[in-house]
Design an enzyme around this catalytic site. Structure first.
Site, PDB file in Angstrom:
ATOM      1  N   GLN A 145       4.166  -2.454  -1.819  1.00 20.33           N
ATOM      2  CA  GLN A 145       3.803  -2.303  -3.236  1.00 20.33           C
ATOM      3  C   GLN A 145       5.066  -2.111  -4.071  1.00 20.33           C
ATOM      4  OE1 GLN A 145       0.259   0.569  -1.877  1.00 20.33           O
ATOM      5  NE2 GLN A 145       0.522   0.635  -4.084  1.00 20.33           N
TER       6      GLN A 145
ATOM      7  N   PHE B 130      -3.558   0.300  -1.255  1.00 19.25           N
ATOM      8  CA  PHE B 130      -4.249   1.552  -1.596  1.00 19.25           C
ATOM      9  C   PHE B 130      -3.301   2.734  -1.723  1.00 19.25           C
ATOM     10  CE2 PHE B 130      -7.232  -1.089   0.965  1.00 19.25           C
ATOM     11  CZ  PHE B 130      -8.070  -1.453  -0.072  1.00 19.25           C
TER      12      PHE B 130
ATOM     13  N   GLU C  25       3.162   2.075  -1.075  1.00 21.83           N
ATOM     14  CA  GLU C  25       4.004   2.345  -2.243  1.00 21.83           C
ATOM     15  C   GLU C  25       5.388   2.781  -1.755  1.00 21.83           C
ATOM     16  OE1 GLU C  25       2.312   4.767  -5.397  1.00 21.83           O
ATOM     17  OE2 GLU C  25       4.292   5.240  -6.183  1.00 21.83           O
TER      18      GLU C  25
ATOM     19  N   ARG D 226       0.135  15.255 -10.205  1.00 18.10           N
ATOM     20  CA  ARG D 226      -1.086  14.613 -10.706  1.00 18.10           C
ATOM     21  C   ARG D 226      -2.321  15.469 -10.389  1.00 18.10           C
ATOM     22  NH1 ARG D 226      -2.913   9.787 -13.123  1.00 18.10           N
ATOM     23  NH2 ARG D 226      -0.975   8.615 -13.058  1.00 18.10           N
TER      24      ARG D 226
ATOM     25  N   ARG E 204      -4.937   5.951  -3.490  1.00 19.82           N
ATOM     26  CA  ARG E 204      -5.830   5.726  -4.637  1.00 19.82           C
ATOM     27  C   ARG E 204      -6.302   7.037  -5.280  1.00 19.82           C
ATOM     28  NH1 ARG E 204     -10.150   0.840  -3.946  1.00 19.82           N
ATOM     29  NH2 ARG E 204     -10.091   0.071  -6.063  1.00 19.82           N
TER      30      ARG E 204
ATOM     31  N   PHE F 288      -4.067   9.369  -6.205  1.00 22.15           N
ATOM     32  CA  PHE F 288      -2.741   9.985  -6.232  1.00 22.15           C
ATOM     33  C   PHE F 288      -2.790  11.493  -6.525  1.00 22.15           C
ATOM     34  CE2 PHE F 288       1.803  10.109  -7.716  1.00 22.15           C
ATOM     35  CZ  PHE F 288       2.376   9.352  -6.719  1.00 22.15           C
TER      36      PHE F 288
ATOM     37  N   ALA G 198      -0.433   3.444  -9.786  1.00 22.08           N
ATOM     38  CA  ALA G 198      -0.877   4.207 -10.952  1.00 22.08           C
ATOM     39  C   ALA G 198      -1.902   3.450 -11.804  1.00 22.08           C
ATOM     40  CB  ALA G 198       0.323   4.647 -11.809  1.00 22.08           C
TER      41      ALA G 198
ATOM     42  N   GLU H 246      -7.900   2.905  -9.899  1.00 22.54           N
ATOM     43  CA  GLU H 246      -8.141   4.176  -9.219  1.00 22.54           C
ATOM     44  C   GLU H 246      -9.317   5.003  -9.742  1.00 22.54           C
ATOM     45  OE1 GLU H 246      -3.921   5.007 -10.038  1.00 22.54           O
ATOM     46  OE2 GLU H 246      -3.942   6.031  -8.119  1.00 22.54           O
TER      47      GLU H 246
HETATM   48  N1  MTE Z   1      -7.903  -2.954  -4.755  1.00 27.97           N
HETATM   49  C1  MTE Z   1      -7.730  -3.662  -3.622  1.00 27.97           C
HETATM   50  N2  MTE Z   1      -8.586  -4.652  -3.354  1.00 27.97           N
HETATM   51  N3  MTE Z   1      -6.716  -3.379  -2.756  1.00 27.97           N
HETATM   52  C2  MTE Z   1      -5.838  -2.345  -2.982  1.00 27.97           C
HETATM   53  O1  MTE Z   1      -4.934  -2.114  -2.184  1.00 27.97           O
HETATM   54  N4  MTE Z   1      -5.193  -0.502  -4.493  1.00 27.97           N
HETATM   55  C3  MTE Z   1      -5.662   0.450  -5.490  1.00 27.97           C
HETATM   56  C4  MTE Z   1      -6.305  -0.277  -6.674  1.00 27.97           C
HETATM   57  N5  MTE Z   1      -7.239  -1.263  -6.211  1.00 27.97           N
HETATM   58  C5  MTE Z   1      -6.008  -1.563  -4.172  1.00 27.97           C
HETATM   59  C6  MTE Z   1      -7.055  -1.932  -5.049  1.00 27.97           C
HETATM   60  C7  MTE Z   1      -4.613   1.324  -6.008  1.00 27.97           C
HETATM   61  S1  MTE Z   1      -4.163   2.672  -5.097  1.00 27.97           S
HETATM   62  C8  MTE Z   1      -4.019   1.106  -7.213  1.00 27.97           C
HETATM   63  S2  MTE Z   1      -2.864   2.160  -7.834  1.00 27.97           S
HETATM   64  C9  MTE Z   1      -4.349  -0.063  -8.033  1.00 27.97           C
HETATM   65  O2  MTE Z   1      -5.284  -0.920  -7.393  1.00 27.97           O
HETATM   66  C10 MTE Z   1      -3.050  -0.818  -8.301  1.00 27.97           C
HETATM   67  O3  MTE Z   1      -3.238  -1.996  -8.970  1.00 27.97           O
HETATM   68  P1  MTE Z   1      -3.355  -2.068 -10.571  1.00 27.97           P
HETATM   69  O4  MTE Z   1      -2.284  -1.177 -11.108  1.00 27.97           O
HETATM   70  O5  MTE Z   1      -3.155  -3.492 -10.814  1.00 27.97           O
HETATM   71  O6  MTE Z   1      -4.715  -1.549 -10.874  1.00 27.97           O
HETATM   72  N1  HPA Z   2       0.754   7.289  -9.813  1.00 29.37           N
HETATM   73  C1  HPA Z   2       0.904   6.475  -8.753  1.00 29.37           C
HETATM   74  N2  HPA Z   2       2.026   6.262  -8.138  1.00 29.37           N
HETATM   75  C2  HPA Z   2       3.102   6.919  -8.599  1.00 29.37           C
HETATM   76  C3  HPA Z   2       3.020   7.777  -9.683  1.00 29.37           C
HETATM   77  C4  HPA Z   2       1.779   7.971 -10.334  1.00 29.37           C
HETATM   78  O1  HPA Z   2       1.619   8.726 -11.307  1.00 29.37           O
HETATM   79  N3  HPA Z   2       4.244   8.278  -9.887  1.00 29.37           N
HETATM   80  C5  HPA Z   2       5.023   7.736  -8.929  1.00 29.37           C
HETATM   81  N4  HPA Z   2       4.350   6.905  -8.162  1.00 29.37           N
HETATM   82 MO1  MOS Z   3      -2.053   3.652  -6.114  1.00 26.74          MO
HETATM   83  S1  MOS Z   3      -2.275   5.392  -5.063  1.00 26.74           S
HETATM   84  O1  MOS Z   3      -1.117   4.442  -7.396  1.00 26.74           O
HETATM   85  O2  MOS Z   3      -0.921   2.844  -5.170  1.00 26.74           O
END
Ligand code: MTE
Ligand code: HPA
Ligand code: MOS
Length: 750
Positions: free
Chosen positions: A191, A222, A226, A304, A336, A338, A503, A706
């Site tokens: 990520q 998920f 990261e 968080r 997810r 956090f 995030a 999330e």
């Molecule tokens: N959806 C799918 N299908 N697979 C993933 O790994 N990760 C989640 C969420 N949805 C995830 C997911 C997490 S932890 C985050 S932070 C957000 O997607 C990140 O993507 P976005 O910032 O584009 O929403």
């Molecule tokens: N959310 C998710 N990932 C992160 C953050 C946050 O606020 N800060 C650093 N990594």
């Molecule tokens: Mo999502 S836990 O911020 O990768």
């Protein structure tokens, strides 16, 4: 727009790291990790392993040319252990061989002697022993001490929420190739491509420009990728630097489960005070976060937890403290939500405890305390465009909560072997990296001379369909058909210095950058077209691959304008940078305005409990969710459904277990149960709330990744409600997951 990956996903044609063509001379890596959770390494004997036919070389910390350090927030984590090990599964060495099978054989031949040291596996024990990652953090609003003295009710209690395994379908992995002049190309399932690049540069002792990181897509992250995709890529990079041959390393499921960190388990202690009218006057929590053996992202996750400790309620007097407790587990990491879910579980537990003691329904307290416009969060941000009450009321009306409650009550009067339970779960989740400097992104757009377009951003596709959203942004501005647009892989040489995809803010941050770059290009193209048509540039628009003047279609095609722009030597490439405005946070005061906006919603969950077996079925989860103005409802509802399933899994069945020696017991899919189709809610209704949407959300379409995970918390309390209906003597416990075993014990406790 349809998800741009659906065609190749369905046909099994989408490429992941393990699918890419590797060079003929590629080698295979495998990590040798600690078989003890804490101890001094007395001796490691690699001779037999190294002598095995097909083993090329075994790397240890001694081979590192730069620094043996991969810690992101705090430099407290070696890539490979030196003289001590701090968790079971900690990397010690890296075997590189002609095949994976040979490397595995070699690993079994390594002999290690460890002088064992005491092992801490729980946050409570770490706290008692003063074992911490860093200093605790506290948020404060009003004065809880004086407020408690004036409360009509005060209750105290304790909660535990367990960890959670990410279980991305695609395990961690990478492929690293040497290029000329000591440069490398890393393909990683990460990520955070920049985090991989930066850490590899540090460990290899070379500048970042010598390392190119490329990410095609992830089979799920998920949060688990990261920070924790980095070590494997760096290990392979060290080997490539010294062997000058490509190295591939894909973890098998067993190794991945054992060596990687998970969601943080939390032990928490709360005190809640209410006045007679059920207004929560004061709330105190001490959170003990089980951080594992190194910091990883724990300090940010702990923060968080504090941000979300009051969920979607207004409480005038709040005092919350979080300790990141150092234990001998693999460093726990982003998952997810956090840290948000862990915080929200405690306030919901506190409300449940208060309601139970007062002898009323939890829903009455929740409803009396929902956040209103201009209320303050404990960290000083003033809540605006608040949808807490609106989502609550809409859910209550549209899903007819009154009737549902009556049906449950009637059912419970008429049935003895089975009981029903119901709960309402509101959510408020802040959007932005809590660390303000991370809230930025860039996009690079090329319009090629045939009119086709390539879009690059810092966003990583991991199943959340961010790539589709990026193309939608570009498509809307250019007014061209989807087949003219291509989304490029995420690559550090095209878009540099990126924040990880995390995030839930990725579409907002990168989408805004795409929007800016496309708008700049559009301005130039309007000028080109205006000259062709002898009109003013502001009268020009593009739709359906064609130029329009004052909303009327012309004969000039998109391609013709691009061809003309080439003749006029107009730049058809644009790069844009976006940084979220307004947000700030002062850590010395623990006050500020850290979030661009909040996402709200309310879920009503109903379940049926089998009181002979302790098993339960989720009848329905009815959700009203604040999408703003969703730019792609299909994708966004998919995110709600997926997050909900994951949240329910965390709260009901996913039970991580380590023994007292720090060995992971739930180390296979037969001992770690994740939700399947049978345990999913039988009905999930997602009703989008009609709202304006926030201008800091891309196309006013709010972040969705999330927040919906926390609807899953409702299932815990729906089950608790049913247990209580069967066993009036049940003393409420806040110990998740609420597995059928625990439910059964609760049903028959005296
Ligand atoms: N959806 C799918 N299908 N697979 C993933 O790994 N990760 C989640 C969420 N949805 C995830 C997911 C997490 S932890 C985050 S932070 C957000 O997607 C990140 O993507 P976005 O910032 O584009 O929403
Ligand atoms: N959310 C998710 N990932 C992160 C953050 C946050 O606020 N800060 C650093 N990594
Ligand atoms: Mo999502 S836990 O911020 O990768």
């Amino acid at each position: 727009m349809k998800n741009i990956d659906s065609y190749t996903h369905l046909r099994g044609e989408s490429l992941f790291v393990d699918d890419i063509m590797i060079r003929q001379d590629a080698l295979f890596g495998l990590c040798f990790d600690s078989p003890k959770a804490h101890g001094k390494i007395k001796k490691v004997d690699y001779t037999k392993a190294a002598a095995l036919q097909g083993v090329v070389r075994i790397f240890t910390y001694k081979d590192i040319l730069g620094e043996n350090q991969i810690g992101g927030i705090i430099p407290d984590e070696p890539l490979w252990a030196e003289d001590e090990v701090h968790f079971w599964g900690q990397p010690i060495a890296f075997i590189v061989a002609e095949s994976e099978a040979i490397a595995k054989k070699a690993r079994a031949l390594i002999c290690i002697e460890i002088e064992e040291l005491p092992v801490i596996t729980t946050a409570k024990e770490a706290k008692e022993k003063g074992s911490f990652i860093n200093a605790p953090r506290s948020f404060e609003l009003g004065n809880t001490k004086t407020s408690f003295a004036n409360c009509d009710y005060v209750f105290e209690g304790e909660t535990f929420s367990n960890g959670q395994e990410h279980l991305y379908l695609e395990t961690q992995g990478c492929y690293v190739e040497p290029k000329e002049n000591g440069t490398l190309k890393i393909t990683s399932s990460t990520q955070g491509p920049t985090q991989v690049q930066k850490t590899a540069a540090k460990v290899l002792g070379i500048p970042m420009h010598k390392i190119e990181v490329d990410v095609i897509r992830l089979g799920g992250g998920f949060g688990g990728k990261e920070d924790q995709a980095t070590p494997w890529a760096v290990m392979a990079a060290v080997a490539v630097q010294l062997l000058n041959r490509p190295v591939k390393y894909i973890l098998n499921r067993h190794d991945d489960l054992r060596m990687t960190g998970k969601r943080h388990p939390y032990n928490s202690f709360f005190k809640i005070g209410l006045s007679k009218d059920l207004k929560i006057q004061a709330f105190e929590v001490e959170f003990l976060q089980n951080s594992g053996a190194a910091a990883d992202l724990s300090p940010a996750i702990a923060e968080r937890t504090l941000f979300h400790a009051t969920n979607s309620y207004f409480i005038p007097n709040v005092h919350t403290t979080v300790f990141s407790c150092k234990t001998n587990l693999p460093p726990n990491t982003a998952f997810r939500g956090f840290g948000g879910p862990q915080g929200m579980y405690v306030i919901e537990s506190a409300i449940a405890a208060a309601a139970d003691n007062i002898g009323i329904d939890k829903i009455n307290i929740q409803e009396a305390n929902l956040l209103k416009e201009n209320d303050s969060f404990s960290y000083g941000q003033i809540a605006t465009e608040v949808q807490a009450e609106k989502t609550w009321k809409t859910a209550k009306e549209k899903f007819d909560l009154k009737t549902l409650q009556k049906e449950v009550a009637d059912y419970n009067t008429n049935n003895h072997q089975t009981k029903k339970g119901i709960s309402v779960m509101p959510i408020a989740f802040g959007i932005s990296f809590t660390n303000t400097p991370m809230n930025h992104a860039r996009a690079l757009i090329h319009i090629y001379q045939d009119g086709s377009v390539g879009v690059s951003t810092g966003a990583v596709e991991m199943g959340q369909s961010v790539n589709t959203k990026m193309l939608q942004v570009a498509q809307d501005i250019f007014g061209i058909s989807a087949d003219k647009l291509k989304l490029e892989s995420t690559n550090t040489t095209r878009v540099a210095n990126t924040s990880p995809t995390a995030a839930s803010a990725t579409a907002d941050l990168n989408g805004k950058a795409v929007e800016m770059a496309c708008n700049n290009l559009m301005e130039r193209l309007q000028k080109v077209a205006s000259k062709l048509l002898y009109v003013k540039p502001e009268n020009i628009t593009f739709q359906n691959d064609t130029v329009f003047v004052d909303g009327k279609k012309t004969m000039i095609s998109w391609e013709a304008v691009i061809a003309q722009a080439m003749l006029e030597r107009v730049a058809l490439t644009e790069n844009a940078h976006y940084a979220t405005p307004i947000i700030h946070f002062d850590k010395t005061k623990e006050k500020g305005h850290p979030f661009a906006y909040h996402v709200y919603g309310t879920a009503i969950t109903s379940i049926t409990l089998d009181c002979l077996r302790g098993t339960y079925e989720i009848d329905a989860v009815n959700i009203v969710h604040d999408f703003g103005k969703s730019m792609n409802l299909g994708i966004d509802i998919g995110q709600v459904e997926g997050a909900l399933a994951q949240g329910i899994g965390w709260m009901t069945m996913e039970e991580i277990a380590y023994d007292t020696n720090g060995k992971l017991l739930s180390n296979t899919l037969s001992t770690y149960k994740v939700p399947d189709i049978f345990s999913a809610a039988k009905k999930v209704n997602v009703l989008p709330l009609e709202t304006e949407g926030n201008p800091m959300a891309i196309k006013k379409s709010k972040a969705v990744g999330e927040p919906p995970l926390m609807y899953g918390i409702g299932t815990y309390f729906a089950i608790q409600h049913a247990v209580k209906a069967f066993n009036k003597n049940h003393k409420l416990q806040f110990n998740s997951p609420f597995t059928p075993e625990k439910v059964l014990m609760s049903l028959y406790e005296k």
